[in-house]
Design a protein around this motif. Structure first.
Motif, PDB file in Angstrom:
ATOM      1  N   VAL A 106       3.905  17.135  45.177  1.00 21.46           N
ATOM      2  CA  VAL A 106       4.083  18.078  44.052  1.00 21.46           C
ATOM      3  C   VAL A 106       3.836  17.317  42.758  1.00 21.46           C
ATOM      4  O   VAL A 106       4.425  16.266  42.524  1.00 21.46           O
ATOM      5  CB  VAL A 106       5.507  18.679  44.027  1.00 21.46           C
ATOM      6  N   ASP A 125      13.011  24.252  36.823  1.00 20.03           N
ATOM      7  CA  ASP A 125      13.157  23.345  37.959  1.00 20.03           C
ATOM      8  C   ASP A 125      12.305  23.908  39.101  1.00 20.03           C
ATOM      9  O   ASP A 125      12.429  25.094  39.466  1.00 20.03           O
ATOM     10  CB  ASP A 125      14.648  23.329  38.339  1.00 20.03           C
ATOM     11  N   THR A 126      11.464  23.088  39.687  1.00 18.47           N
ATOM     12  CA  THR A 126      10.579  23.595  40.745  1.00 18.47           C
ATOM     13  C   THR A 126      11.224  23.526  42.135  1.00 18.47           C
ATOM     14  O   THR A 126      10.679  24.075  43.089  1.00 18.47           O
ATOM     15  CB  THR A 126       9.261  22.779  40.775  1.00 18.47           C
ATOM     16  N   LEU A 160       4.128  27.891  35.168  1.00 14.54           N
ATOM     17  CA  LEU A 160       5.524  28.319  35.040  1.00 14.54           C
ATOM     18  C   LEU A 160       5.826  28.736  33.607  1.00 14.54           C
ATOM     19  O   LEU A 160       5.325  28.119  32.664  1.00 14.54           O
ATOM     20  CB  LEU A 160       6.447  27.171  35.475  1.00 14.54           C
ATOM     21  N   VAL A 175       7.533  32.321  37.447  1.00 15.71           N
ATOM     22  CA  VAL A 175       6.120  32.022  37.738  1.00 15.71           C
ATOM     23  C   VAL A 175       5.210  32.977  36.949  1.00 15.71           C
ATOM     24  O   VAL A 175       5.289  34.186  37.114  1.00 15.71           O
ATOM     25  CB  VAL A 175       5.835  32.154  39.259  1.00 15.71           C
ATOM     26  N   ALA A 192       2.466  23.286  37.722  1.00 19.47           N
ATOM     27  CA  ALA A 192       2.830  22.565  38.945  1.00 19.47           C
ATOM     28  C   ALA A 192       1.683  22.693  39.938  1.00 19.47           C
ATOM     29  O   ALA A 192       1.159  23.795  40.150  1.00 19.47           O
ATOM     30  CB  ALA A 192       4.097  23.136  39.545  1.00 19.47           C
ATOM     31  N   LEU A 200      11.550  26.684  44.128  1.00 21.80           N
ATOM     32  CA  LEU A 200      10.255  27.212  44.560  1.00 21.80           C
ATOM     33  C   LEU A 200       9.752  26.446  45.783  1.00 21.80           C
ATOM     34  O   LEU A 200       9.165  27.041  46.700  1.00 21.80           O
ATOM     35  CB  LEU A 200       9.232  27.102  43.418  1.00 21.80           C
ATOM     36  N   LYS A 229       3.761  17.732  38.568  1.00 18.85           N
ATOM     37  CA  LYS A 229       4.272  18.645  37.537  1.00 18.85           C
ATOM     38  C   LYS A 229       3.972  18.076  36.162  1.00 18.85           C
ATOM     39  O   LYS A 229       4.030  16.869  35.943  1.00 18.85           O
ATOM     40  CB  LYS A 229       5.786  18.776  37.724  1.00 18.85           C
TER      41      LYS A 229
END
Lengths: 245, 310
Positions: B291, B273-274, B268, B254, B233, B277, B293
Motif C-alpha cells: 500500500v 486512515d486507510t 480519498l 472514497v 492511495a 479500507l 499513500k
C-alpha cells in the motif's frame, strides 16, 4: 534602425537563396537570369541592345516581375511557416521588419537587373563594339535606372501589402499575378475600347509629346504610387492584427 | 529592479464575444520557473501575447520587468525571449544561420555571437549538426534549437509556451532536463505554460491555474496539492473485483476508486486512515501486497480545481 533593416534583409536573402533547394541551386538560378539578360539577349540584339528605345519598356518590367516572384512570400510565407509570431516577439521594430522585407525584395529585383544591364553593356561592347564604346545616352540611362527602381518599388510595395493580408503564399502569389495581368492588359484593351474619335487625339498627343518629358511624368506618377503603397503598408502593419489574422 | 518581474492587475482581453483573459491578477517574483497551467483555450497563450505587448488588453494593466505592456512593449521585447506555440525556426536555413539571424537581431557583437552560438549548441548536443537544415530534424531537436534561440541574448525573462508539446516522452524528458540545466546556469526567470503537470511539478517553483480566462489557483505545487485536500492511495495486490470497486465507491471517505494497470488507485476525500479500507478489501477476498499513500499529484489537484470551477 538601419542595422535592423539590414539584418532582416540578410535573413530574407539567405532564405531566398535556399528557397527550393541548396544555396548552390539558388545561386544557379541567379546566374541563369544574369546569363540570359547579361549575355544571351545582348548577343542576339547586338547594337540595338543599347540604341533601341523599346528597351526602356523591358527594363521597367523586368525588376517588377523579379520582385513579384519573391515578395509574396514576405509575410504570408512567415505566417504559413509559423515564424511570424516569433519574429514579432523579437526586439525588431515594426518599421525594421517592414522595410527589411521590402528592401530585400527591392534589392533582389533592382540588383539583379542592374547586374544584367552592366554585364549586357560589357557583352555588347566586346562583341559588337568594333572599337567604339557603346553606351546608353544619359537620358536613357537615367530613365532606365529610374523606371527600374520605381517599377521594383511598385511591386515591392504592392506585394508586401498583399502579403500582409494574404493567409497563404499561394493566395498572395495569385493576387499579385492578377494585379500584374491587369497592369499589362488594362492599358492595351482600355485604349482599344475608347471611342474612335478619342483615339486619334490621344495618339497625336503621345506622338507630339517630348519623350523625355513623358518619361519623367511616368516616373513621377510611379513615385507617387510607390509612396502611397509604402504608407498603406506602414498603416497595415500592426502586430496585434498580424497575430490574430 | 522591480520586486516582481511580472505583475498584472485585472488584466482582461476579449475576442469579439469571447473573454479570453478575465481580470487576471498575478505577481511573479524574479528567478523562479512559473508554471501557467490550464486546459486548451483557457487563455494561456493569450496571456503570453498580452505580456509581450503583442496584444493590448481591453482593461486592466500589466507590467513586465517594470515596463508597461501597452506603452513600453518594445522595451519588454528587448529584454525577454519567447518560445511560442510554434518553434519559429526558419527551416530553409541551417541551425547556425537561425541563431546567427537572431544574434544579429539582438545586436550581439560578432565574436560574442559566435561564442554564444557555440556554447548553446554544444550544451544541447547540436554543435556537430549546426550546418544542417532544421527542416530535416526531429521535433525534439527543433525544440532544443528554439530553446537555444530564446536564450541566445541572455534575456532576464523567458516565455515558453508548451515547449514539450508533441514530443515523445523520451524527447520531452531530455528537453526538460536540458531546459532545467540551462535555466539554472543562466539564472533567468521562466514563464512556462504546459499541459504536462508532471513537468510543472518537476520544474516550477510556483504555479497558476487558469480556467476560461480566470485564475483559479496560485501557489507552490505542494500548496496546491495540499489545498486539494485529497490523499491518494495505491494498492498493489490481486483479486480487485468489480464488486469490491462498487463497495469502495459507496464509502464516504472514497472519492474515486479505479483499477489502473492491475493496481487499485483510491482518491480519498480527506486525510483518512486507510486501515479500515484495507480490512474491507481483505475481508472481500482481495490479497494485498503493498500500500502506497501520499498527497494527490498536481494533476489530480489540477483536475479537481478545474472540475470545481466548472
Amino acid at each position: 534602425m538601419m542595422a535592423d533593416v539590414l539584418t532582416v534583409m540578410w535573413k530574407e536573402w539567405r532564405e531566398l537563396l535556399r528557397q527550393r533547394e541548396s544555396m548552390r541551386g539558388g545561386i544557379m538560378r541567379i546566374l541563369l537570369f544574369v546569363g540570359v539578360f547579361g549575355v544571351f539577349l545582348p548577343l542576339q540584339m547586338g547594337r540595338e541592345w543599347v540604341e533601341s528605345p523599346q528597351l526602356l519598356m523591358m527594363w521597367a518590367w523586368v525588376p517588377l516581375f523579379l520582385v513579384t516572384t519573391v515578395v509574396a512570400d514576405s509575410f504570408a510565407g512567415e505566417r504559413e511557416r509559423h515564424t511570424l509570431e516569433t519574429l514579432l516577439a523579437s526586439r525588431l521594430s515594426d518599421r525594421s521588419i517592414l522595410f527589411g522585407k521590402m528592401g530585400a525584395a527591392l534589392s533582389y529585383g533592382f540588383g539583379l537587373t542592374s547586374i544584367g544591364i552592366v554585364l549586357g553593356l560589357v557583352t555588347v561592347n566586346l562583341v559588337h563594339g568594333k572599337g567604339e564604346l557603346l553606351l546608353y545616352s544619359p537620358t536613357i540611362a537615367v530613365s532606365i535606372i529610374g523606371l527600374m527602381f520605381l517599377g521594383a518599388g511598385l511591386a515591392a510595395g504592392a506585394g508586401v501589402l498583399v502579403s500582409l493580408r494574404a493567409s497563404s503564399v499561394r493566395q498572395a502569389q495569385q493576387t499579385m499575378s492578377i494585379a500584374i495581368m491587369l497592369l499589362l492588359f488594362v492599358p492595351i484593351y482600355g485604349v482599344q475600347a475608347l471611342p474612335e474619335n478619342w483615339k486619334m487625339p490621344i495618339a497625336k498627343l503621345f506622338m507630339n509629346a517630348n519623350a523625355t518629358q513623358l518619361m519623367f511624368i511616368a516616373m513621377a506618377v510611379l513615385a507617387v504610387i510607390d509612396i502611397g503603397l509604402l504608407v498603406a503598408a506602414m498603416a497595415r502593419f500592426k502586430r496585434a492584427r498580424l497575430i490574430l489574422d | 529592479m522591480p520586486d516582481f518581474v511580472i505583475r498584472t492587475e485585472n488584466l482582461t482581453c476579449d475576442f469579439a464575444a469571447v473573454r479570453a483573459v478575465d481580470r487576471l491578477s498575478l505577481e511573479i517574483p524574479a528567478g523562479i520557473v512559473f508554471g501557467f497551467l490550464g486546459p486548451n483555450g483557457a487563455g494561456k497563450t493569450t496571456t503570453i501575447r498580452l505580456l509581450l505587448g503583442l496584444l493590448h488588453p481591453q482593461s486592466g494593466r500589466a507590467e513586465v520587468l517594470g515596463f508597461d505592456t501597452v506603452t513600453q512593449a518594445d522595451a519588454i521585447r528587448r529584454q525577454t525571449g519567447a518560445l511560442l506555440e510554434h518553434s519559429g525556426l526558419y527551416e530553409r536555413l541551417c541551425a547556425e544561420d537561425n541563431l546567427e539571424f537572431y544574434g544579429r537581431v539582438w545586436r550581439l557583437p560578432k565574436s560574442e555571437r559566435q561564442a554564444r552560438i557555440k556554447e548553446l549548441l554544444t550544451n544541447l548536443n547540436l554543435w556537430e549538426r549546426r550546418q544542417e537544415s532544421a527542416a530535416n530534424w526531429s521535433r525534439g531537436m527543433k525544440q532544443k534549437l528554439a530553446v537555444a534561440r530564446v536564450l541566445l541574448h541572455r534575456p532576464r525573462l523567458i516565455f515558453l509556451d508548451e515547449p514539450t508539446a508533441g514530443l515523445d516522452p523520451i524527447a520531452a524528458a531530455a528537453l526538460r532536463n536540458d531546459l532545467a540545466a540551462l535555466v539554472a546556469r543562466e539564472g533567468v526567470t521562466v514563464f512556462l505554460t504546459t499541459h504536462n503537470l508532471a513537468e510543472a511539478e518537476k520544474l516550477c517553483g510556483q504555479v497558476g491555474v487558469i480556467q476560461q480566462g480566470k485564475l483559479i489557483a496560485l501557489g507552490h505545487p505542494d500548496t496546491l496539492r495540499a489545498k486539494s485536500g485529497s490523499t491518494r492511495a495505491e494498492i498493489i495486490g490481486r483479486g480487485f473485483t468489480e464488486s469490491i470497486l462498487l463497495t469502495l465507491r459507496t464509502r464516504p471517505e472514497v472519492a474515486t476508486a479505479e483499477l489502473t494497470n492491475g493496481r487499485l488507485v483510491l482518491q480519498l476525500n480527506e486525510k483518512t486512515d486507510t486501515a479500515p479500507l484495507i480490512t474491507l478489501l481483505v475481508s472481500s477476498g482481495a490479497q494485498i501486497e503493498e500500500v502506497r499513500k501520499g498527497d494527490a499529484s498536481l494533476e489530480e489537484a489540477f483536475l479537481k480545481l478545474v472540475e470545481e470551477e466548472e
